[in-house]
Design a protein around this motif. Structure first.
Motif, PDB file in Angstrom:
ATOM      1  N   VAL A 150       0.833  -1.204   0.000  1.00  0.00           N
ATOM      2  CA  VAL A 150       0.000   0.000   0.000  1.00  0.00           C
ATOM      3  C   VAL A 150       0.868   1.254   0.000  1.00  0.00           C
ATOM      4  O   VAL A 150       0.626   2.203  -0.764  1.00  0.00           O
ATOM      5  CB  VAL A 150      -0.954  -0.010   1.220  1.00  0.00           C
ATOM      6  N   GLU A 151       1.894   1.287   0.835  1.00  0.00           N
ATOM      7  CA  GLU A 151       2.772   2.461   0.897  1.00  0.00           C
ATOM      8  C   GLU A 151       3.446   2.711  -0.440  1.00  0.00           C
ATOM      9  O   GLU A 151       3.538   3.870  -0.903  1.00  0.00           O
ATOM     10  CB  GLU A 151       3.825   2.263   1.988  1.00  0.00           C
ATOM     11  N   ALA A 152       3.914   1.637  -1.111  1.00  0.00           N
ATOM     12  CA  ALA A 152       4.575   1.812  -2.406  1.00  0.00           C
ATOM     13  C   ALA A 152       3.596   2.347  -3.442  1.00  0.00           C
ATOM     14  O   ALA A 152       3.943   3.193  -4.275  1.00  0.00           O
ATOM     15  CB  ALA A 152       5.173   0.488  -2.865  1.00  0.00           C
ATOM     16  N   THR A 153       2.359   1.872  -3.384  1.00  0.00           N
ATOM     17  CA  THR A 153       1.344   2.349  -4.321  1.00  0.00           C
ATOM     18  C   THR A 153       1.045   3.826  -4.087  1.00  0.00           C
ATOM     19  O   THR A 153       0.928   4.612  -5.039  1.00  0.00           O
ATOM     20  CB  THR A 153       0.056   1.515  -4.180  1.00  0.00           C
ATOM     21  N   LEU A 154       0.915   4.221  -2.830  1.00  0.00           N
ATOM     22  CA  LEU A 154       0.632   5.619  -2.528  1.00  0.00           C
ATOM     23  C   LEU A 154       1.771   6.525  -2.971  1.00  0.00           C
ATOM     24  O   LEU A 154       1.557   7.691  -3.334  1.00  0.00           O
ATOM     25  CB  LEU A 154       0.391   5.785  -1.025  1.00  0.00           C
ATOM     26  N   GLU A 155       3.000   5.976  -2.949  1.00  0.00           N
ATOM     27  CA  GLU A 155       4.165   6.750  -3.385  1.00  0.00           C
ATOM     28  C   GLU A 155       4.284   6.812  -4.899  1.00  0.00           C
ATOM     29  O   GLU A 155       5.105   7.561  -5.436  1.00  0.00           O
ATOM     30  CB  GLU A 155       5.436   6.143  -2.798  1.00  0.00           C
ATOM     31  N   GLY A 156       3.480   6.029  -5.608  1.00  0.00           N
ATOM     32  CA  GLY A 156       3.466   6.091  -7.061  1.00  0.00           C
ATOM     33  C   GLY A 156       4.376   5.108  -7.749  1.00  0.00           C
ATOM     34  O   GLY A 156       4.495   5.117  -8.975  1.00  0.00           O
ATOM     35  N   ASP A 157       5.047   4.207  -7.012  1.00  0.00           N
ATOM     36  CA  ASP A 157       5.955   3.237  -7.636  1.00  0.00           C
ATOM     37  C   ASP A 157       5.897   1.938  -6.846  1.00  0.00           C
ATOM     38  O   ASP A 157       6.553   1.790  -5.813  1.00  0.00           O
ATOM     39  CB  ASP A 157       7.384   3.778  -7.652  1.00  0.00           C
ATOM     40  N   VAL A 158       5.107   0.994  -7.327  1.00  0.00           N
ATOM     41  CA  VAL A 158       4.901  -0.246  -6.586  1.00  0.00           C
ATOM     42  C   VAL A 158       6.175  -1.071  -6.480  1.00  0.00           C
ATOM     43  O   VAL A 158       6.314  -1.918  -5.592  1.00  0.00           O
ATOM     44  CB  VAL A 158       3.757  -1.063  -7.241  1.00  0.00           C
ATOM     45  N   SER A 159       7.139  -0.823  -7.359  1.00  0.00           N
ATOM     46  CA  SER A 159       8.387  -1.594  -7.312  1.00  0.00           C
ATOM     47  C   SER A 159       9.168  -1.336  -6.024  1.00  0.00           C
ATOM     48  O   SER A 159      10.053  -2.114  -5.667  1.00  0.00           O
ATOM     49  CB  SER A 159       9.264  -1.273  -8.522  1.00  0.00           C
ATOM     50  N   ARG A 160       8.832  -0.282  -5.302  1.00  0.00           N
ATOM     51  CA  ARG A 160       9.537   0.019  -4.054  1.00  0.00           C
ATOM     52  C   ARG A 160       9.304  -1.043  -2.978  1.00  0.00           C
ATOM     53  O   ARG A 160      10.070  -1.106  -2.004  1.00  0.00           O
ATOM     54  CB  ARG A 160       9.093   1.379  -3.516  1.00  0.00           C
ATOM     55  N   CYS A 161       8.268  -1.844  -3.126  1.00  0.00           N
ATOM     56  CA  CYS A 161       7.993  -2.872  -2.110  1.00  0.00           C
ATOM     57  C   CYS A 161       8.556  -4.233  -2.501  1.00  0.00           C
ATOM     58  O   CYS A 161       8.416  -5.191  -1.745  1.00  0.00           O
ATOM     59  CB  CYS A 161       6.491  -2.987  -1.847  1.00  0.00           C
ATOM     60  N   TRP A 162       9.199  -4.344  -3.645  1.00  0.00           N
ATOM     61  CA  TRP A 162       9.666  -5.648  -4.104  1.00  0.00           C
ATOM     62  C   TRP A 162      10.663  -6.290  -3.147  1.00  0.00           C
ATOM     63  O   TRP A 162      10.759  -7.511  -3.080  1.00  0.00           O
ATOM     64  CB  TRP A 162      10.303  -5.515  -5.485  1.00  0.00           C
ATOM     65  N   GLY A 163      11.403  -5.490  -2.410  1.00  0.00           N
ATOM     66  CA  GLY A 163      12.391  -6.041  -1.496  1.00  0.00           C
ATOM     67  C   GLY A 163      11.835  -6.419  -0.137  1.00  0.00           C
ATOM     68  O   GLY A 163      12.579  -6.934   0.707  1.00  0.00           O
ATOM     69  N   GLU A 164      10.557  -6.177   0.093  1.00  0.00           N
ATOM     70  CA  GLU A 164       9.943  -6.499   1.377  1.00  0.00           C
ATOM     71  C   GLU A 164       9.808  -8.016   1.543  1.00  0.00           C
ATOM     72  O   GLU A 164       9.327  -8.712   0.647  1.00  0.00           O
ATOM     73  CB  GLU A 164       8.556  -5.849   1.468  1.00  0.00           C
TER      74      GLU A 164
END
Length: 550
Positions: A144-158
């Motif tokens: 959800v946080e990555a989506t709100l930031e506009g780039d879902v790839s930011r959560c790939w490392g979670e």
């Protein structure tokens, strides 16, 4: 992976968890897992988002209403819990939403994804942008946080986040468990549903109670060989008592209730924790009753305290018996004996507690003698008068990740479809049991159980209407309803002690005469095994198998 930009909607950003319709009305028990995840994300992101859980039925009207309501909500993230046996339904449901909400991020999670993620991502990675393995709170928050930031790839490392990569499925390990001190009130999110209100029928107090449902602990220390819980990551852990009772008190202030369904897999694991929790509820939530689930051993460990628990609201226990056969119990790794099963049932009956019966009537290695042992157990435990017939119909399910699924895959020399729970028919070892299963499950149950159930209810209504004006007639109606509830037992017993038949009507011709009349009811109820069938039963009982090919 394409970026998913945020929408231009004013105010809070929408996050939806969608409880997939699975062949019936919306569940009367709330989708607890989805509520827990949505509430955690809501608590972490506060006023930035509006997290809702949607729980709709599977009728065409209900499905269309769900599509309209959720599409109008315009969520930027949609989460879908996935359970084994309903994978295709979830995927098809998600595709319909994808047509309406093409810019949203679609996330799949739940036990099935956790246990089969390489296969799930390979097959369904084009439908879902992300997949979650393990507990969902932390990875879904990251999504959800990555989506709100506009780039879902930011959560790939979670940890716990998976996706389809260029070279195949990718999963960044299992999700970390959320510490119990960080568990949040599962009622923080709004639940939108078109199902019936959740209620509990309190026969002890002779009233209907408005209810809520929640999970107060996770996992189970038992190692039953058929249960998917043992394949899931994480040890048994429970919500802190003070926090849990605080949630419930807050919920009751906002939306009054007077019964709690604890949907724990095994509520009585820790006797000290049960005492502490029940004492706190009695003090903070006076007048509220509760029911829960347990395995046999943990219930018996608290046998002496049942009266104390009843004084503080206990009204029912769903009991994981599974079998009345010693060999089957060992095969299922139940860690309980047939005698202990009897004692647990008698304990609940003695104290007039509601009994939920978890029972596996059929399983692939079963012999006819073992099937009869299951029926004998029900008879000796005085369980023939149960209102529901589910325990007669249950077949062992081979869930992904369980020892029994691995065992049967080894026998057949190939894997089962990872998105399916295999039917038992090809796996039955005993041809007579295969025939019994076909006649009872495929023929008797769909043709006659609805008719029997409807007639029982009609007799009960008639008995209530005649209670004051004609007591003997009312008593006759109650007796006929009770005898009619015995019919599934008699049919299954008859199939076990008779030669295989080509149809259920050939096996039990009287069924063709059942029309719901008192005469046909008495005819069904009066049928007993013949002397020849009784002799056959006596002959096969000593010949029980000396072990199964494990």
């Amino acid at each position: 992976m394409p970026k998913h930009g945020s929408s231009s909607r004013a105010g809070k950003r929408g996050v939806a968890l969608v409880a997939t319709p699975l062949g019936g009305p919306a569940a009367r028990v709330h989708p607890i897992g989805a509520m827990t995840v949505a509430s955690y994300v809501q608590s972490e992101l506060g006023d930035e988002i509006d997290a809702k859980v949607f729980n709709f039925g599977s009728s065409p009207a209900s499905r269309e209403r769900a599509l309209d309501v959720i599409s109008a909500f315009r969520p930027e993230v949609l989460g879908f819990p996935v359970y084994s046996g309903h994978v295709v339904e979830v995927a098809e449901w998600a595709k319909l939403f994808r047509e309406r909400l093409p810019e949203a991020v679609f996330v799949a999670g739940g036990p099935h994804v956790t246990l089969t993620w390489p296969d799930f991502i390979a097959r369904w990675g084009g439908v879902f942008d992300l997949c979650i393995a393990g507990d969902g709170e932390l990875p879904f928050l990251a999504a959800v946080e990555a989506t709100l930031e506009g780039d879902v790839s930011r959560c790939w490392g979670e940890p716990g986040i998976g996706r389809r990569g260029d070279d195949g499925p990718i999963m960044n390990g299992m999700a970390a468990q959320l510490p119990t001190e960080r568990w949040v009130d599962p009622f923080l999110c709004e639940v939108v549903e078109d199902g019936e209100e959740l209620v509990f029928t309190d026969r002890r107090d002779r009233r209907m109670r408005r209810a809520v449902a929640l999970v107060s602990s996770r996992s189970c220390p038992q190692k039953c060989s058929f249960c998917a819980i043992i394949a899931m990551p994480g040890k048994w852990r429970a919500a802190p008592t003070e926090r849990l009772v605080g949630w419930l008190a807050g919920r009751r202030d906002r939306d009054p209730f007077d019964h709690i369904y604890f949907m724990d897999a095994n509520f009585f694991v820790s006797a000290p924790r049960v005492r502490e929790l029940v004492s706190a509820m009695a003090e903070r939530l006076p007048g509220v009753t509760w029911s829960t689930s347990s395995t046999v051993g943990f219930l018996l460990h608290m046998a002496d305290e049942i009266p104390w628990l009843i004084e503080r609201g206990l009204r029912g226990v769903e009991l994981g018996l599974e079998s009345g056969s010693a060999e089957e119990l060992r095969f299922l790794n139940k860690r309980a004996t047939v005698d202990e099963n009897h004692r647990a049932v008698a304990l609940l009956q003695q104290h007039r507690l509601e009994l939920g019966l978890d029972f596996i009537m059929f399983y692939p290695d079963q012999t006819r003698a073992q099937l009869l042992e299951n029926l004998e157990f029900l008879q000796r435990a005085a369980l023939l008068d149960e209102e529901m017939f589910d325990h007669y119909l249950t077949v062992l399910q081979l869930y992904p990740g369980t020892p029994l699924r691995t065992l049967y895959e080894g026998r057949r020399g190939s894997r089962f479809d990872p998105d399916e729970l295999p039917g038992p028919e090809p796996l039955f070892v005993d041809e007579h049991v295969r025939s019994i299963h076909r006649l009872f499950i495929k023929e008797f149950a769909p043709r006659y159980l609805p008719k029997i159930t409807a007639t029982v209810r009609a007799l009960q209504r008639e008995a209530r209407a005649l209670k004051l004006t004609d007591p003997p007639a009312a008593q006759r109606c109650r007796l006929e309803a009770t005898l009619l509830r015995h019919v599934p037992f008699k049919v299954l017993w008859h199939l076990c002690v008779s030669e295989p038949a080509s149809s259920i009507e050939e096996a039990w011709p009287w069924l063709t005469r059942f029309d719901g009349s008192s005469e046909s009811i008495r005819g069904l109820a009066a049928i007993q095994p013949t002397r020849a069938q009784g002799r056959e039963l006596a002959a096969i009982q000593p010949a029980r198998a000396q072990g199964m090919n494990r």
